[in-house]
Design a protein around this motif. Structure first.
Motif, PDB file in Angstrom:
ATOM      1  N   ALA A  85     -39.877 -53.057  33.080  1.00  0.00           N
ATOM      2  CA  ALA A  85     -39.225 -53.533  34.305  1.00  0.00           C
ATOM      3  C   ALA A  85     -39.550 -54.995  34.600  1.00  0.00           C
ATOM      4  O   ALA A  85     -38.841 -55.645  35.378  1.00  0.00           O
ATOM      5  N   LYS A 109     -32.530 -57.158  34.369  1.00  0.00           N
ATOM      6  CA  LYS A 109     -33.775 -56.400  34.411  1.00  0.00           C
ATOM      7  C   LYS A 109     -33.475 -54.914  34.170  1.00  0.00           C
ATOM      8  O   LYS A 109     -32.363 -54.438  34.428  1.00  0.00           O
ATOM      9  N   ASN A 162     -34.766 -52.211  35.674  1.00  0.00           N
ATOM     10  CA  ASN A 162     -34.561 -51.418  36.890  1.00  0.00           C
ATOM     11  C   ASN A 162     -33.161 -51.632  37.438  1.00  0.00           C
ATOM     12  O   ASN A 162     -32.687 -52.762  37.580  1.00  0.00           O
ATOM     13  N   LYS A 221     -35.525 -44.592  34.532  1.00  0.00           N
ATOM     14  CA  LYS A 221     -36.744 -45.276  34.930  1.00  0.00           C
ATOM     15  C   LYS A 221     -37.768 -45.388  33.810  1.00  0.00           C
ATOM     16  O   LYS A 221     -38.802 -46.017  33.985  1.00  0.00           O
TER      17      LYS A 221
END
Length: 829
Positions: free
Chosen positions: A13, A100, A102, A168
């Motif tokens: 992340a 990114k 995330n 995630k």
């Protein structure tokens, strides 16, 4: 607790995967979609070559672009593709987009994955001087171990992929792999004088032997196309349009290498080659034969004594993988930032699926789980086998005509005819023990075997013998002679000859609907000896016949399967009433139909045209699929499962959109005909991958001291951004295999059915191990049967498992014939 070969990227992340976009002026034209997508892929490949970096096709505001890392650039170029000329230009003012992990979209994640894999692969190769094969597998140049008196070196390397687990988490997934390389170069067997005679051993009209070219510091796989002049005389035009000899080019281009080549024998023959599988793409290349070393697969006869070196028990495999991750995946950077890869494999309690129980003849039921503990029956294999032996097959129907084809005893090929009488007697009894309506072979057909004929001409002689005996559709056992090169021992030349003969047999008799199993004559000769009995000389199985009785049992089950007679079904219905399997082998598309508890299974096939001379028609249109499955389902639903609750279409390989269209049309048509309730009917398209690009392995921690044991069959791991990927382990506990368990990879493609329920049903289908009930079975029955009926001598699960794990799953030396795709993807460079 289960360990998996997943090593979590802890700081993903935090990394910025910024990129720039190269706009593309290429339009999709109706009817030319395949050319359009081919050009897109080739454009990305070309831009990647220009930037020496990753290049990924993405869509932004309904327009196609190629995304490249922000620090990459290239000079304007022209791409000449199927759809015409495309200008490749990175605008000078091209903005840089931050990205990114995330909250990224699925398309953006694909970009991250490609960028990261490229960066890791490039740094590992450069830092540790590894070889990379055409499938992206990496190997050190030093052999695994020095095996005395062996002509082959074994290299142990690894393969890896970045895989997401939801939105995630992402992991590096790693597995070990092996490559087998000749210790001697091609120059030791091929010279300028024998090159024409030797050419046939290295190449044919469709493919050549794979080899490793050791060009100074760079080692890479090649495909041999033939042989040229001596390296001092063989010339070619280099990329700067200069004419050069192979000898001069090799010495000059490696002079700055650490492993430079300072001298070559000017009289050694040159090798003509291409990149593996790329013989039609660009002009052939040339190299010195002393730098070329043949590669071997685990199926090659030369590898039989060394195959065990690549079979790793679960503990050893995990230990090697953990060491690989520690050695190679530290100090890796992206965009100046270290990538923090956890050196410990991911551990968690994985779900273990439960199967339906089994139903045998005589209404005998086998409970697969202990009713007190809920654990899988430790004697599962033994009890399945006993259930078959005690009760026979489930459906004792009337047999079609049965034939036994045997070669004639002649001056060209000598056989002992009494062996055939002994085999006929023993095999008939074994089949009759399982199916008492079997009355033996309708006819014994003798055919002429002439060792010097081509396989095609030999099959013509067999067809003539069949015609003279009025052989029609039905089932047969073919006793296949050995080639003239046989010396009672397996060798590659004998295998090749037998494989060609069988392939021609398959093609020659498929349209006549004569289904057959094959047995090697040398195997029968090895097991039978002559004895005097009641003043008559008879051939019987010798007492030390290496488990021939066991082999005969498996052969009888295979033969009953060929007759569509199966030993057992499930004791309860599946979650969904209808399962349809689809696969394409050569120019035949196969369709399997399974209903309710697998008490009713049917197969259909259809001729499909080849895309070109050397490829298979894997892609099926909705119309091709509907032509077979719609009338079949219409008939079967009325008879076997009125008002079904759902249907799952399982595609071996990759579906291409036609499958989903076909299912939706069937639902509409059958709803209008009141055959199903469209409002409650569940459906899905699922892909099955026998050889997954994701190299996942799993183990079971039995005790703190035994952390890496075989997982329990039915162990399942879900991966993917939306958990649409499932990896099912079906060859673990309670079965004992030589190596470690390799999963079957399923992908949920489309539909409204519950994927968890589908996976339960597919696991239950793997319990239907019709051919070998005492052994583990990786594939669901609707795919296993397609492999059996359409494949070239059971090339499916057996060869797939045998790459590293198991051997001798089928009796009597059934000879394998791999498809070109399997040879390319096999566990060799």
């Amino acid at each position: 607790m289960n360990s998996q070969t997943l090593y979590t990227i802890r700081n993903l992340a935090e990394i910025n995967f910024s990129y720039k976009l190269v706009p593309l002026s290429i339009n999709k034209i109706i009817g030319l979609e395949n050319l359009y997508y081919t050009d897109l892929m080739n454009i990305a490949y070309k831009i990647g070559s220009l930037t020496n970096g990753p290049a990924v096709i993405i869509t932004k505001n309904s327009r196609k672009y190629v995304a490249i890392p922000s620090d990459k650039t290239f000079e304007t170029d022209i791409f000449l593709g199927k759809m015409g000329r495309v200008k490749l230009e990175l605008p000078k003012d091209a903005p840089s987009f931050n990205l990114k992990f995330n909250n990224c979209s699925d398309e953006e994640y694909n970009l991250i994955e490609k960028f990261l894999e490229f960066a890791i692969r490039k740094q590992i190769k450069e830092k540790y001087n590894l070889i990379e094969d055409g499938a992206g597998k990496l190997f050190p140049k030093q052999p695994l171990l020095n095996i005395p008196n062996a002509n082959i070196d074994v290299l142990e390397g690894f393969t890896f992929r970045i895989v997401p687990e939801g939105k995630k988490l992402a992991h590096v997934c790693v597995d070990v792999t092996h490559r087998n390389i000749s210790k001697s170069s091609t120059s030791e067997s091929v010279t300028i004088h024998n090159k024409e005679r030797m050419k046939g051993r290295y190449t044919n009209s469709t493919r050549g032997r794979k080899a490793l070219l050791k060009f100074g510091d760079y080692w890479f796989p090649i495909e041999i196309l033939g042989f040229g002049e001596s390296i001092s005389n063989q010339t070619f035009i280099d990329k700067n349009f200069n004419e050069r000899t192979v000898e001069e080019y090799t010495i000059t281009e490696t002079k700055h290498h650490k492993n430079k080549i300072t001298a070559l024998n000017p009289e050694e023959v040159s090798v003509i080659y291409c990149n593996p599988g790329k013989r039609k793409q660009g002009p052939p290349k040339h190299c010195a034969s002393s730098l070329v070393y043949l590669l071997y697969t685990t199926k090659d006869a030369e590898m039989q004594s060394l195959h065990s070196t690549s079979i790793l028990k679960t503990y050893r495999r995990f230990k090697n993988i953990n060491q690989i991750v520690f050695d190679y995946f530290k100090n890796i950077k992206y965009n100046g930032q270290f990538i923090n890869v956890d050196f410990r494999p991911k551990q968690e309690e994985l779900q273990v699926l439960k199967s339906k129980d089994l139903l045998f003849a005589n209404d005998h039921k086998l409970n697969l789980y202990d009713y007190k503990t809920g654990l899988i029956n430790q004697d599962l294999g033994k009890k399945r086998r006993l259930g078959v032996l005690k009760n026979g097959i489930l459906g004792k129907d009337i047999f079609d005509p049965q034939y036994l084809f045997v070669p004639k005893d002649s001056a060209d090929y000598e056989v002992i005819e009494g062996i055939f009488d002994g085999f006929k007697r023993d095999f008939t009894k074994k089949v009759k023990d399982l199916a008492n309506t079997f009355n033996g072979f309708t006819k014994v057909v003798q055919y002429d075997y002439r060792p010097n004929l081509s396989a095609k001409r030999q099959v013509d002689l067999i067809k003539e013998a069949a015609l003279s005996e009025d052989v029609g559709e039905g089932c047969a056992i073919f006793v296949i002679p050995d080639s003239p090169y046989s010396s009672k021992r397996r060798n590659s030349k004998n295998d090749e000859s037998l494989n060609r003969l069988h392939n021609c047999l398959k093609n020659g008799f498929f349209s006549s609907k004569l289904k057959f199993q094959c047995v090697s004559y040398s195997e029968l000769e090895r097991h039978y000896e002559g004895f005097m009995e009641d003043n008559e000389f008879v051939y019987k199985v010798v007492d030390t016949a290496y488990g021939f009785e066991n082999q005969l049992f498996y052969l009888a089950l295979e033969y009953l399967n060929l007759n569509f007679m199966f030993p057992y079904a499930l004791a309860q219905n599946l979650n969904y009433d209808i399962y349809v399997g689809i696969d394409v082998h050569d120019r035949y598309a196969g369709f399997s139909f399974l209903y309710k508890n697998a008490g009713k299974i049917y197969l259909k096939y259809k001729d499909v045209p080849l895309k070109d001379k050397h490829s298979r028609a894997e892609k099926l249109s909705a119309e091709q699929i509907l032509e077979i499955i719609e009338p079949t389902l219409r008939e079967h639903i009325k008879e076997f499962c009125p008002n079904p609750n759902g249907m799952v279409l399982l595609r071996d390989g990759n579906s291409h959109g036609g499958e989903e269209k076909a299912v939706l049309q069937i639902i509409d048509h059958f709803s209008a005909e009141n055959l199903l309730n469209k409002d409650t009917f569940k459906w899905a398209v699922v892909d099955l991958h026998k050889n997954s690009a994701v190299p996942l392995r799993a183990s079971l921690s039995a005790t703190p001291e035994r952390k890496y044991e075989l997982p329990t069959i039915g162990t399942i791991k879900r991966l993917g951004r939306n958990f649409e990927e499932a990896f099912m382990f079906n060859t673990g506990f309670p079965f004992d295999i030589r190596g470690s368990a390799k999963p079957v990879h399923y992908t949920f493609v489309a539909g409204n059915a519950n994927f968890d329920k589908i996976l339960e049903d597919l696991f239950s289908q793997t319990m239907l191990a019709f051919s070998a009930p005492d052994r583990p079975n990786s594939l669901p029955v609707i795919i296993k049967l397609l492999d059996f009926y359409l494949g070239s001598w059971a090339h499916g699960e057996k060869n797939w498992n045998n790459q590293e794990e198991e051997t001798n799953l089928l009796p009597l030396d059934f000879i394998q014939q791999e498809t070109f795709e399997e040879i390319v993807n096999d566990d060799s460079i």
